[in-house]
Design an enzyme around this catalytic site. Sequence first.
Site, PDB file in Angstrom:
ATOM      1  N   GLY A  92      -0.317   5.122  -0.705  1.00 32.72           N
ATOM      2  CA  GLY A  92      -1.602   5.528  -0.036  1.00 32.72           C
ATOM      3  C   GLY A  92      -0.948   6.599   0.841  1.00 32.72           C
ATOM      4  N   GLN A  93      -1.652   6.878   2.208  1.00 36.15           N
ATOM      5  CA  GLN A  93      -0.953   8.218   2.619  1.00 36.15           C
ATOM      6  C   GLN A  93      -0.232   7.815   3.402  1.00 36.15           C
ATOM      7  OE1 GLN A  93      -3.164  10.994   6.193  1.00 36.15           O
ATOM      8  NE2 GLN A  93      -2.744   9.268   6.887  1.00 36.15           N
TER       9      GLN A  93
ATOM     10  N   LYS B  24     -10.662  -5.343   9.195  1.00 33.10           N
ATOM     11  CA  LYS B  24      -9.485  -5.321  10.039  1.00 33.10           C
ATOM     12  C   LYS B  24     -10.129  -6.438  11.227  1.00 33.10           C
ATOM     13  CE  LYS B  24      -7.437  -2.064   7.801  1.00 33.10           C
ATOM     14  NZ  LYS B  24      -5.740  -2.245   6.950  1.00 33.10           N
TER      15      LYS B  24
ATOM     16  N   TYR C  84     -15.877  -3.179   6.682  1.00 33.44           N
ATOM     17  CA  TYR C  84     -14.791  -2.898   6.978  1.00 33.44           C
ATOM     18  C   TYR C  84     -14.021  -2.971   8.439  1.00 33.44           C
ATOM     19  CZ  TYR C  84     -10.144   0.456   7.614  1.00 33.44           C
ATOM     20  OH  TYR C  84      -8.725   0.476   8.344  1.00 33.44           O
TER      21      TYR C  84
ATOM     22  N   ALA D 188      -1.708  -2.313   2.756  1.00 34.93           N
ATOM     23  CA  ALA D 188      -2.369  -2.289   1.706  1.00 34.93           C
ATOM     24  C   ALA D 188      -3.723  -2.774   2.451  1.00 34.93           C
ATOM     25  CB  ALA D 188      -1.987  -3.061   0.667  1.00 34.93           C
TER      26      ALA D 188
ATOM     27  N   GLU E   7     -11.126   1.200  14.556  1.00 40.44           N
ATOM     28  CA  GLU E   7     -13.020   1.451  13.899  1.00 40.44           C
ATOM     29  C   GLU E   7     -12.873  -0.273  14.716  1.00 40.44           C
ATOM     30  OE1 GLU E   7     -14.950   2.194  12.191  1.00 40.44           O
ATOM     31  OE2 GLU E   7     -14.047   4.098  12.381  1.00 40.44           O
TER      32      GLU E   7
ATOM     33  N   HIS F 256      -5.185   9.591  11.756  1.00 36.18           N
ATOM     34  CA  HIS F 256      -4.283  10.103  11.549  1.00 36.18           C
ATOM     35  C   HIS F 256      -4.173  10.849  10.277  1.00 36.18           C
ATOM     36  CE1 HIS F 256      -3.406   6.083  10.632  1.00 36.18           C
ATOM     37  NE2 HIS F 256      -2.509   6.331   9.892  1.00 36.18           N
TER      38      HIS F 256
ATOM     39  N   GLY G 235       0.818  -1.669   0.007  1.00 39.90           N
ATOM     40  CA  GLY G 235       0.083   0.044  -0.280  1.00 39.90           C
ATOM     41  C   GLY G 235       0.552   1.646   0.365  1.00 39.90           C
TER      42      GLY G 235
ATOM     43  N   SER H 253      -6.432  -0.734  12.892  1.00 37.30           N
ATOM     44  CA  SER H 253      -7.860   0.156  13.047  1.00 37.30           C
ATOM     45  C   SER H 253      -8.473   0.499  14.654  1.00 37.30           C
ATOM     46  CB  SER H 253      -8.609   0.316  11.603  1.00 37.30           C
ATOM     47  OG  SER H 253      -9.294   1.382  11.956  1.00 37.30           O
TER      48      SER H 253
ATOM     49  N   GLN I 117      -8.626  -1.851   0.982  1.00 38.69           N
ATOM     50  CA  GLN I 117      -9.591  -1.585   0.951  1.00 38.69           C
ATOM     51  C   GLN I 117      -9.832  -0.121   2.162  1.00 38.69           C
ATOM     52  OE1 GLN I 117     -12.270   1.127   0.653  1.00 38.69           O
ATOM     53  NE2 GLN I 117     -13.051  -0.438   1.440  1.00 38.69           N
TER      54      GLN I 117
HETATM   55  P1  NAP Z   1      -4.557   4.723   1.902  1.00 35.65           P
HETATM   56  O1  NAP Z   1      -4.513   5.539   1.882  1.00 35.65           O
HETATM   57  O2  NAP Z   1      -5.682   4.114   1.727  1.00 35.65           O
HETATM   58  O3  NAP Z   1      -3.770   3.661   1.254  1.00 35.65           O
HETATM   59  C1  NAP Z   1      -4.274   2.081   1.271  1.00 35.65           C
HETATM   60  C2  NAP Z   1      -3.555   1.414   0.036  1.00 35.65           C
HETATM   61  O4  NAP Z   1      -3.743   0.057  -0.269  1.00 35.65           O
HETATM   62  C3  NAP Z   1      -4.060   1.892  -1.196  1.00 35.65           C
HETATM   63  O5  NAP Z   1      -2.969   3.249  -1.503  1.00 35.65           O
HETATM   64  C4  NAP Z   1      -3.387   1.110  -2.252  1.00 35.65           C
HETATM   65  O6  NAP Z   1      -2.282   0.884  -2.657  1.00 35.65           O
HETATM   66  C5  NAP Z   1      -3.600   0.075  -0.752  1.00 35.65           C
HETATM   67  N1  NAP Z   1      -4.916  -0.785  -1.864  1.00 35.65           N
HETATM   68  C6  NAP Z   1      -6.438   0.136  -1.454  1.00 35.65           C
HETATM   69  N2  NAP Z   1      -7.236  -1.039  -1.746  1.00 35.65           N
HETATM   70  C7  NAP Z   1      -7.136  -1.946  -2.392  1.00 35.65           C
HETATM   71  C8  NAP Z   1      -6.959  -3.195  -2.987  1.00 35.65           C
HETATM   72  N3  NAP Z   1      -8.771  -2.996  -3.019  1.00 35.65           N
HETATM   73  N4  NAP Z   1      -6.508  -3.871  -3.186  1.00 35.65           N
HETATM   74  C9  NAP Z   1      -5.105  -4.066  -2.553  1.00 35.65           C
HETATM   75  N5  NAP Z   1      -4.673  -3.327  -2.567  1.00 35.65           N
HETATM   76  C10 NAP Z   1      -5.221  -1.730  -2.052  1.00 35.65           C
HETATM   77  O7  NAP Z   1      -4.411   4.159   3.492  1.00 35.65           O
HETATM   78  P2  NAP Z   1      -4.126   4.613   4.871  1.00 35.65           P
HETATM   79  O8  NAP Z   1      -4.392   6.231   5.131  1.00 35.65           O
HETATM   80  O9  NAP Z   1      -1.976   5.120   4.008  1.00 35.65           O
HETATM   81  O10 NAP Z   1      -3.700   3.245   5.680  1.00 35.65           O
HETATM   82  C11 NAP Z   1      -2.821   2.754   6.321  1.00 35.65           C
HETATM   83  C12 NAP Z   1      -3.923   2.147   6.661  1.00 35.65           C
HETATM   84  O11 NAP Z   1      -3.899   1.916   7.506  1.00 35.65           O
HETATM   85  C13 NAP Z   1      -4.885   1.153   6.094  1.00 35.65           C
HETATM   86  O12 NAP Z   1      -4.895  -0.381   5.789  1.00 35.65           O
HETATM   87  C14 NAP Z   1      -6.189   1.908   5.950  1.00 35.65           C
HETATM   88  O13 NAP Z   1      -7.122   0.636   6.640  1.00 35.65           O
HETATM   89  C15 NAP Z   1      -5.126   1.265   8.409  1.00 35.65           C
HETATM   90  N6  NAP Z   1      -5.837   2.390   8.720  1.00 35.65           N
HETATM   91  C16 NAP Z   1      -5.603   3.538   8.650  1.00 35.65           C
HETATM   92  C17 NAP Z   1      -5.869   4.961   9.297  1.00 35.65           C
HETATM   93  C18 NAP Z   1      -5.934   6.683   9.174  1.00 35.65           C
HETATM   94  O14 NAP Z   1      -6.664   7.138   8.953  1.00 35.65           O
HETATM   95  N7  NAP Z   1      -5.573   6.339   7.819  1.00 35.65           N
HETATM   96  C19 NAP Z   1      -6.728   5.058  10.573  1.00 35.65           C
HETATM   97  C20 NAP Z   1      -6.374   3.265  10.954  1.00 35.65           C
HETATM   98  C21 NAP Z   1      -6.296   2.256   9.860  1.00 35.65           C
HETATM   99  P3  NAP Z   1      -1.565   0.645  -4.632  1.00 35.65           P
HETATM  100  O15 NAP Z   1      -2.572   1.513  -4.649  1.00 35.65           O
HETATM  101  O16 NAP Z   1      -0.342   1.255  -4.041  1.00 35.65           O
HETATM  102  O17 NAP Z   1      -1.369  -0.991  -4.648  1.00 35.65           O
END
Ligand code: NAP
Length: 322
Positions: free
Chosen positions: A11-12, A154, A150, A81, A128, A180, A8, A126, A83
């Site tokens: 992503g962010q 998770k 979701y 990575a 969540e 975040h 992933g 998460s 969704q």
């Molecule tokens: P994000 O920006 O949504 O990035 C997740 C990455 O996962 C995407 O850029 C994509 O990367 C890959 N992805 C998405 N859907 C997919 C699918 N169906 N199949 C395969 N790859 C897929 O997430 P983030 O904010 O960086 O967060 C990183 C992780 O922490 C995630 O797992 C998220 O659920 C978890 N999280 C985030 C937060 C938050 O506030 N940001 C809080 C708690 C947990 P590619 O296109 O490069 O493959």
Amino acid sequence: MKTAFITGISGQDGPYLAKLLLGKGVKVVGLTRCITDETMRGIRYLGIEGDVEMVATELGDKKIIESLIAKYEPDEIYNLAAQSSVGASFTSPCTTLEFNILSVLYFLEAIRLFDKKQIKFYQASSSEIFGKVQSLPITEKKAIHPLSPYAVSKASAHYMTVNYREAFSTYSCCGILFNHESYLRHPSFFMKKVIRESIEISRGMRDELRVGNIDIKRDFGYGPKYVEAMYLMLQQEGPDDFIVCSGESHALREIINWLFLKLDIGSDRLVIDKKLIRPTEIEDMVGDNSKAKNILGWDYSLSLSGLLDILLEEELRNFSEK
Ligand code: NAP
């Protein structure tokens, strides 16, 4: 030299984590579904484009994951990575559950088969998963009650990661991160959306800000600081799970009020749209970060207004009216 996988990567969190690992002298292999201008955006923004080895791959395939591990022999795997949208998980529950659970299981299985002890695995869990909470703040010991597809995905990935640690002694950890934010956040998420759209209103490019339920409260923090906790989790003597949060929750309405005041926008520009209200919604979510602070030595002290100052300043600096 250590090698780390980041899934992933587009992503962010991926780009910030990659930059941190590169600074520690780690070789970073970024796994993405597809290498495009869009998926390279964050890496490019942070000026590390030539430093990360990018691999276009499919994480929903067990054999591919096994072959990647055999080829690169990573010391650390940061599995980001997913969704990751709660809203999208209600419209696409099957793909959300399928990918978010199976990709994690394939990594854990590959680690078990190849080398149980040496590959350290970080699972992006998460807040969540806690969902319908009985009491606040949330600690690592609280019962889970997911309220969205979701969150169910998770929660399952979380317990699989814990189970492999307990059953097979893998070094597998869950970082239970609360919301975040950063400049690299996808614009479909609340904070980035309201900041961008408020700027557009202030520049005469948009008439209104359309939102769902803004009376819910969330614990918001700064992404680049949260990836430090991910790294620290894999540098310990043994694996464990940690909550990573700011320790304060605020109503989404407070964020909009802060932005409207800063950007001199009248409250009549705010529209509550019932179509944007989710079928089930967590009312309040605030975590206790003392375990991460005490054991990992992670430090975090940014207030909500300190966070908003950083986010608004960076968005304004990069804002283009095109
Ligand atoms: P994000 O920006 O949504 O990035 C997740 C990455 O996962 C995407 O850029 C994509 O990367 C890959 N992805 C998405 N859907 C997919 C699918 N169906 N199949 C395969 N790859 C897929 O997430 P983030 O904010 O960086 O967060 C990183 C992780 O922490 C995630 O797992 C998220 O659920 C978890 N999280 C985030 C937060 C938050 O506030 N940001 C809080 C708690 C947990 P590619 O296109 O490069 O493959």
